[in-house]
Design an enzyme around this catalytic site. Sequence first.
Site, short mmCIF file in Angstrom:
data_model
loop_
_atom_site.label_atom_id
_atom_site.label_comp_id
_atom_site.label_asym_id
_atom_site.label_seq_id
_atom_site.Cartn_x
_atom_site.Cartn_y
_atom_site.Cartn_z
N THR A 94 0.85 -1.32 0.30
CA THR A 94 0.01 0.23 -0.20
C THR A 94 0.61 1.15 -0.07
OG1 THR A 94 -1.68 -0.98 1.02
CG2 THR A 94 -1.84 1.30 1.11
N LYS A 169 -7.98 1.51 -2.99
CA LYS A 169 -7.29 1.31 -2.15
C LYS A 169 -7.72 2.31 -0.60
CE LYS A 169 -4.96 -1.43 1.63
NZ LYS A 169 -5.56 -2.30 2.75
N LYS A 244 -1.81 4.79 8.49
CA LYS A 244 -0.13 5.29 7.54
C LYS A 244 -1.50 4.75 6.37
CE LYS A 244 1.33 2.19 4.06
NZ LYS A 244 2.39 0.91 3.54
P1 NAD Z 1 6.17 -6.43 6.55
O1 NAD Z 1 6.82 -5.05 7.52
O2 NAD Z 1 5.32 -7.63 8.51
O3 NAD Z 1 7.19 -6.58 6.18
C1 NAD Z 1 7.60 -5.89 5.38
C2 NAD Z 1 8.37 -6.61 4.92
O4 NAD Z 1 9.49 -5.77 3.88
C3 NAD Z 1 10.12 -6.69 6.01
O5 NAD Z 1 10.40 -8.59 6.19
C4 NAD Z 1 10.70 -5.47 5.69
O6 NAD Z 1 12.49 -7.12 6.43
C5 NAD Z 1 11.17 -6.03 3.98
N1 NAD Z 1 11.65 -5.39 3.54
C6 NAD Z 1 11.77 -3.80 3.38
N2 NAD Z 1 12.82 -2.95 2.59
C7 NAD Z 1 12.93 -4.24 1.87
C8 NAD Z 1 13.88 -4.04 0.73
N3 NAD Z 1 14.35 -3.45 0.33
N4 NAD Z 1 14.29 -5.49 0.38
C9 NAD Z 1 13.48 -6.54 0.68
N5 NAD Z 1 12.92 -5.81 1.82
C10 NAD Z 1 12.85 -5.32 2.70
O7 NAD Z 1 4.97 -5.52 6.18
P2 NAD Z 1 3.55 -6.53 5.90
O8 NAD Z 1 2.24 -6.30 7.32
O9 NAD Z 1 3.29 -7.37 5.83
O10 NAD Z 1 2.79 -5.42 5.14
C11 NAD Z 1 3.33 -5.55 4.04
C12 NAD Z 1 2.41 -4.51 2.82
O11 NAD Z 1 1.17 -3.95 2.82
C13 NAD Z 1 2.39 -2.09 3.72
O12 NAD Z 1 2.48 -1.97 2.36
C14 NAD Z 1 1.18 -2.77 3.81
O13 NAD Z 1 0.63 -1.52 4.61
C15 NAD Z 1 0.83 -3.47 2.80
N6 NAD Z 1 -0.90 -3.93 3.75
C16 NAD Z 1 -0.78 -4.49 5.61
C17 NAD Z 1 -1.68 -5.36 6.03
C18 NAD Z 1 -1.60 -5.76 7.09
O14 NAD Z 1 -2.62 -6.30 7.90
N7 NAD Z 1 -0.01 -6.16 7.73
C19 NAD Z 1 -3.31 -5.42 5.85
C20 NAD Z 1 -3.02 -4.55 4.02
C21 NAD Z 1 -2.15 -4.00 2.97
#
Ligand code: NAD
Length: 300
Positions: A94, A169, A244
């Site tokens: 997102t 979204k 966010k």
């Molecule tokens: P998270 O923090 O658990 O996962 C993100 C991952 O990206 C981490 O493991 C981090 O180490 C990795 N990362 C960061 N920079 C990186 C790079 N340069 N190279 C490789 N890996 C890298 O976050 P999440 O909960 O999985 O959310 C991910 C996305 O999904 C976000 O944009 C969030 O807004 C969206 N989202 C989350 C949810 C939820 O319920 N968690 C729901 C809908 C959307």
Amino acid sequence: MSLTVGFVGLGNMGGPMAANLVRAGFSVRGFDLSPAGCDAARADGIVIADSAAAAAEGAGAVVTMLPAGRHVLDVWNALAEVAAPGALLIDASTIEVESARKAHTLAAARGCLPVDAPVSGGTGGARAGTLTFMVGAEAPAFAAAEPILKAMGKNVFHCGGAGAGQAAKICNNMILGISMIGVCEAFALAERLGLSPQALFDVVSVSSGQCWSLTSYCPVPGPVPASPANNGYRPGFAASLMLKDLRLAQGAAAASGAATPLGAEAAQLYALFEAQGRGGADFSAIIELLRGRPAGDESR
Ligand code: NAD
């Protein structure tokens, strides 16, 4: 031979999404900066690469699932360097509509097929493979991406061109944030008036105030047993993630000249909630702020 899909960002969402691609028969090569994320993914059958670029080399498609727009643009710059001409680049994070559009431009300039495909459904939907994808892409890129997205989700909507998925979204989540606050205000008022939560729920769930925040995600314990209110407001969908998304909506509103006064108010209330140290609670716990209860009272 099965299509090789690169997957960058194996966190709370990306890890289980990549595992569902493996289950659907794709060969998945993944990368995450976090060793713990890589270890968990390896156990799910994902081959771990040394870098994002290495995960993308020779892959027919690459999915990114990263925290924010700046991470997506950094990683997509690296991916576009090595991706095969005609490879799909799908971002499911997102992020800002503007960053999504920039990502489309940089990928298209390298001959890749860019797709923005943010999700709703949370970590439960990611694990169960029931996510909803909102997709911004040209028609050929959408057609190519659809089988990959269907392996991770139940509903896949083609919303329009570059950035349209992100636009859908943030509009949805702005409605969600506003409607949750409205429902919480009604329960807080009912309590002061001596009306039981169940009586309010019974009436409103079949009346004109009915909405998802009430009937699927009721912010008081009892009426909807699966809602986080019954579980000490453990997320679910954390208030910090709602903040966010509300901030992304505000940024898009400012950039496009749209008036979103209730979205602005919702963002301010969630900012206050987070400033109290409550960002890790489920977003429905905002009822505690509206009741005037101090931090730490979430489970009362
Ligand atoms: P998270 O923090 O658990 O996962 C993100 C991952 O990206 C981490 O493991 C981090 O180490 C990795 N990362 C960061 N920079 C990186 C790079 N340069 N190279 C490789 N890996 C890298 O976050 P999440 O909960 O999985 O959310 C991910 C996305 O999904 C976000 O944009 C969030 O807004 C969206 N989202 C989350 C949810 C939820 O319920 N968690 C729901 C809908 C959307």
